[in-house]
Design an enzyme around this catalytic site. Structure first.
Site, PDB file in Angstrom:
ATOM      1  N   GLY A  94       0.824  -1.229   0.000  1.00  0.00           N
ATOM      2  CA  GLY A  94       0.000   0.000   0.000  1.00  0.00           C
ATOM      3  C   GLY A  94       0.843   1.257   0.000  1.00  0.00           C
ATOM      4  CB  SER A 117       9.644  -1.598 -26.784  1.00  0.00           C
ATOM      5  OG  SER A 117      10.027  -1.110 -25.526  1.00  0.00           O
ATOM      6  CD  GLU A 156      16.781   9.753 -26.709  1.00  0.00           C
ATOM      7  OE1 GLU A 156      17.791   9.171 -27.122  1.00  0.00           O
ATOM      8  OE2 GLU A 156      16.784  10.598 -25.796  1.00  0.00           O
TER       9      GLU A 156
HETATM   10  N1  CAA Z   1      22.852   5.364 -38.618  1.00  0.00           N
HETATM   11  C1  CAA Z   1      23.080   5.911 -39.835  1.00  0.00           C
HETATM   12  N2  CAA Z   1      22.334   5.637 -40.931  1.00  0.00           N
HETATM   13  C2  CAA Z   1      21.312   4.787 -40.770  1.00  0.00           C
HETATM   14  C3  CAA Z   1      21.013   4.185 -39.527  1.00  0.00           C
HETATM   15  C4  CAA Z   1      21.831   4.497 -38.421  1.00  0.00           C
HETATM   16  N3  CAA Z   1      21.610   3.968 -37.222  1.00  0.00           N
HETATM   17  N4  CAA Z   1      19.941   3.387 -39.685  1.00  0.00           N
HETATM   18  C5  CAA Z   1      19.580   3.468 -40.964  1.00  0.00           C
HETATM   19  N5  CAA Z   1      20.401   4.326 -41.627  1.00  0.00           N
HETATM   20  C6  CAA Z   1      20.352   4.700 -43.038  1.00  0.00           C
HETATM   21  C7  CAA Z   1      19.998   3.500 -43.907  1.00  0.00           C
HETATM   22  O1  CAA Z   1      21.161   2.797 -44.292  1.00  0.00           O
HETATM   23  C8  CAA Z   1      19.311   4.135 -45.081  1.00  0.00           C
HETATM   24  O2  CAA Z   1      20.297   4.624 -45.975  1.00  0.00           O
HETATM   25  P1  CAA Z   1      20.121   4.462 -47.590  1.00  0.00           P
HETATM   26  O3  CAA Z   1      18.881   5.254 -47.921  1.00  0.00           O
HETATM   27  O4  CAA Z   1      21.369   5.033 -48.148  1.00  0.00           O
HETATM   28  O5  CAA Z   1      19.936   2.993 -47.830  1.00  0.00           O
HETATM   29  C9  CAA Z   1      18.605   5.350 -44.473  1.00  0.00           C
HETATM   30  O6  CAA Z   1      19.278   5.615 -43.238  1.00  0.00           O
HETATM   31  C10 CAA Z   1      17.142   5.100 -44.207  1.00  0.00           C
HETATM   32  O7  CAA Z   1      17.053   3.970 -43.385  1.00  0.00           O
HETATM   33  P2  CAA Z   1      15.774   3.039 -43.339  1.00  0.00           P
HETATM   34  O8  CAA Z   1      15.420   2.612 -44.735  1.00  0.00           O
HETATM   35  O9  CAA Z   1      16.021   1.977 -42.331  1.00  0.00           O
HETATM   36  O10 CAA Z   1      14.653   4.076 -42.830  1.00  0.00           O
HETATM   37  P3  CAA Z   1      13.153   3.827 -42.411  1.00  0.00           P
HETATM   38  O11 CAA Z   1      12.370   4.964 -42.932  1.00  0.00           O
HETATM   39  O12 CAA Z   1      12.727   2.436 -42.726  1.00  0.00           O
HETATM   40  O13 CAA Z   1      13.160   4.064 -40.811  1.00  0.00           O
HETATM   41  C11 CAA Z   1      13.544   3.603 -38.513  1.00  0.00           C
HETATM   42  C12 CAA Z   1      14.053   3.528 -39.950  1.00  0.00           C
HETATM   43  C13 CAA Z   1      14.523   2.753 -37.725  1.00  0.00           C
HETATM   44  C14 CAA Z   1      12.156   3.097 -38.326  1.00  0.00           C
HETATM   45  C15 CAA Z   1      13.647   5.085 -38.044  1.00  0.00           C
HETATM   46  O14 CAA Z   1      12.657   5.875 -38.675  1.00  0.00           O
HETATM   47  C16 CAA Z   1      13.520   5.252 -36.544  1.00  0.00           C
HETATM   48  O15 CAA Z   1      14.498   5.050 -35.819  1.00  0.00           O
HETATM   49  N6  CAA Z   1      12.334   5.655 -36.063  1.00  0.00           N
HETATM   50  C17 CAA Z   1      12.131   6.002 -34.677  1.00  0.00           C
HETATM   51  C18 CAA Z   1      12.317   7.477 -34.516  1.00  0.00           C
HETATM   52  C19 CAA Z   1      12.678   7.846 -33.143  1.00  0.00           C
HETATM   53  O16 CAA Z   1      13.489   7.201 -32.479  1.00  0.00           O
HETATM   54  N7  CAA Z   1      12.124   8.966 -32.683  1.00  0.00           N
HETATM   55  C20 CAA Z   1      12.442   9.454 -31.395  1.00  0.00           C
HETATM   56  C21 CAA Z   1      12.412  10.933 -31.424  1.00  0.00           C
HETATM   57  S1  CAA Z   1      13.547  11.710 -30.374  1.00  0.00           S
HETATM   58  C22 CAA Z   1      12.942  11.627 -28.836  1.00  0.00           C
HETATM   59  O17 CAA Z   1      12.074  10.877 -28.502  1.00  0.00           O
HETATM   60  C23 CAA Z   1      13.669  12.508 -27.927  1.00  0.00           C
HETATM   61  C24 CAA Z   1      13.073  12.917 -26.677  1.00  0.00           C
HETATM   62  O18 CAA Z   1      13.149  14.082 -26.391  1.00  0.00           O
HETATM   63  C25 CAA Z   1      12.530  11.931 -25.685  1.00  0.00           C
END
Ligand code: CAA
Length: 377
Positions: free
Chosen positions: A338, A364, A361
C-alpha cells in the site's frame, strides 16, 4: 578484457553522484508535483562541466568518454528521472549532432555555448505525422537567397521551452524525400513554443511543441550536407539510445534501493519481509536485471568510445533497460504494498517516469525492428 572502470570514470561517477544526491534527489518529488523544470540545477551543472561532459575541451566540454557520460546520466536519473531526461537530451541529441556534423565555425558558435552551460539544447525531429516513421517529416526548409526559410510544427520536444538552440529536421527535397538538419537559435523571429504538456511522468523535464512560422536562418545554419539529415539523426539516435538506457538503469536502481531498504525495515508475521522468499526472489531478480542492463549500457558506450559500430548494441541496451526499468519499478511498488502506491514514497513516481523510456527515442517496437534489420531480417 578489462571490466574495471578507470580512475577517471570512477571520479566522474562519484562527483556526479555526490552532486545529484545532494542537490537533485531532495527536490525530485517537488519537481514532479509542480511539473517544474529545475533551471537552477542546470545552471549549476553547467558550472560543474556536466553539460558538456563528453564534448572535447576545445568546444567548452570536459573531454570525458561516453562511458563516463553514461555513468553521469545514470546518477542524475537515479536522483530524478525528469532531470536526467533533460540532461540526456541536451547532451546526446543537441550537443552530439553539432559535434559530429558541425563545421568548425558552427562548433565554435553553437556547441561551445551549449557544452559550457551558457545555453540549453534541444532536438526537433518528431512531428504529428512523423513519430516512429521519422521519415514522414513535413516541416519544410526552402533556400531563399542566403537564408533558409523554415515552416512547420514539432511535437513532444524535450527542453524546447528553455532551449537557446534547437537542432531540427526539415524537408529540403520534396520529390526525393530529402531531409536536412538545421541549427535554429530560439530567439529567431517566427520561432515559438507551446505551453508545456501535462505528462504522466518525467514531469521535471520540459516538453513542448515547436512552432516555426517563416523562420529565417542563415544558409550557414544547415548542419551537415543538404539532404543528409535523416541519416545524421538516425546515427544521433544510436548514441541517445545508449544514454537513455543509462537513465533507465538509474531510475531502476533508485526504485530497487527503496524496495530493499523497505523490505529490511518492514515487519509482518513477526519478521522483516526481506526474510520471506517471495520478497527475496523479487529483490534478487531486480538486482540481477539492473546489473545486466548496466552491462549492456557500458558495452554499447565502450563500442562507441572505440569508434566501432554499435547500432545493434544501442538498441539492445535501450530495449532491455527500458523494459527492465518499468518491470523493476512495478516490483518495487509491490514490495512496498500500500505504501508503494502512495506519493509519500518515490516508487510510484519512478514507475511513471520509467514508462516514457519505453516510448521516447524510439519505442520498444522500433528497437526490435532495428535489431531485426541488423540481423538481416
Ligand atoms: N545510422 C546511420 N544511418 C542509418 C542508420 C543508423 N543507425 N539506420 C539506418 N540508416 C540509413 C539507412 O542505411 C538508409 O540509408 P540508404 O537510404 O542510403 O539505404 C537510411 O538511413 C534510411 O534507413 P531506413 O530505410 O532503415 O529508414 P526507415 O524509414 O525504414 O526508418 C527507422 C528507420 C529505424 C524506423 C527510423 O525511422 C527510426 O528510428 N524511427 C524512430 C524514430 C525515433 O526514435 N524517434 C524518437 C524521437 S527523439 C525523442 O524521442 C527525444 C526525446 O526528447 C525523448
Amino acid at each position: 578484457m578489462d571490466l574495471d572502470l578507470t580512475k577517471e570514470q570512477r571520479l566522474i561517477r562519484d562527483t556526479v553522484r555526490d552532486f545529484a544526491q545532494a542537490e537533485i534527489a531532495p527536490i525530485a518529488a517537488q519537481l514532479d508535483k509542480e511539473s517544474r523544470f529545475p533551471i537552477e540545477i542546470f545552471q549549476k551543472m553547467g558550472k560543474l562541466g556536466f553539460l558538456g561532459l563528453p564534448i572535447p575541451e576545445e568546444y567548452g566540454g570536459a573531454g570525458a568518454d561516453n562511458i563516463s557520460y553514461c555513468l553521469a546520466v545514470e546518477e542524475i536519473g537515479r536522483a530524478c528521472g525528469g532531470t536526467g531526461l533533460s540532461y540526456e537530451a541536451h547532451v546526446s541529441l543537441a550537443c552530439m549532432p553539432l559535434l559530429l556534423y558541425g563545421t568548425e565555425a558552427q562548433k565554435q558558435k553553437y556547441l561551445t555555448q551549449l557544452a559550457s552551460g551558457d545555453g540549453l539544447g534541444s532536438f526537433g525531429l518528431t512531428e504529428p505525422g512523423a513519430g516512429s516513421d521519422a521519415g514522414g517529416t513535413r516541416t519544410t526548409a526552402v533556400l531563399d537567397g542566403d537564408e533558409w526559410v523554415i515552416n512547420g510544427n514539432k511535437i513532444f520536444i524535450t527542453n524546447g521551452g528553455y532551449a537557446s538552440t534547437v537542432v531540427l529536421t526539415a524537408v529540403t527535397d520534396k520529390e526525393n524525400k530529402g531531409v536536412s538538419a538545421f541549427i535554429v537559435p530560439t530567439d529567431t523571429l517566427g520561432f515559438s513554443t507551446s505551453s508545456p504538456y501535462e505528462k504522466m511522468g518525467m514531469r521535471a523535464s520540459n516538453t513542448v511543441e515547436l512552432i516555426l512560422e517563416n523562420v529565417h536562418v542563415p544558409a550557414d545554419n544547415l548542419l551537415g550536407p543538404v539532404n543528409a539529415g535523416f541519416k545524421q539523426f538516425l546515427s544521433t539516435l544510436d548514441g541517445g539510445r545508449v544514454a537513455i538506457a543509462a537513465l533507465a538503469v538509474g531510475i531502476a536502481q533508485s526504485a530497487f534501493e527503496t524496495a530493499l531498504e523497505y523490505a529490511k525495515q518492514r515487519k509482518q508475521f513477526g519478521q522483516s519481509i526481506s526474510r520471506f522468499q517471495a520478497i527475496q526472489h523479487k529483490l534478487a531478480d531486480m538486482a540481477m536485471h539492473i546489473d545486466l542492463a548496466r552491462n549492456a549500457v557500458l558495452k554499447a558506450a565502450w563500442l562507441k568510445d572505440q569508434g566501432r559500430p554499435y547500432t545493434i548494441e544501442a538498441s539492445y541496451a535501450k530495449l532491455f533497460a527500458s523494459e527492465m526499468c518499468t518491470a523493476t519499478c512495478n516490483h518495487a511498488i509491490q514490495v512496498l504494498g500500500g505504501n508503494g502506491y502512495m506519493q509519500e514514497y518515490p516508487v510510484e513516481r519512478h514507475l511513471r517516469d520509467a514508462k516514457l523510456i519505453e516510448i521516447g527515442e524510439g519505442t520498444s517496437e522500433i528497437q526490435r525492428l532495428v535489431i531485426a534489420r541488423q540481423l538481416g531480417c
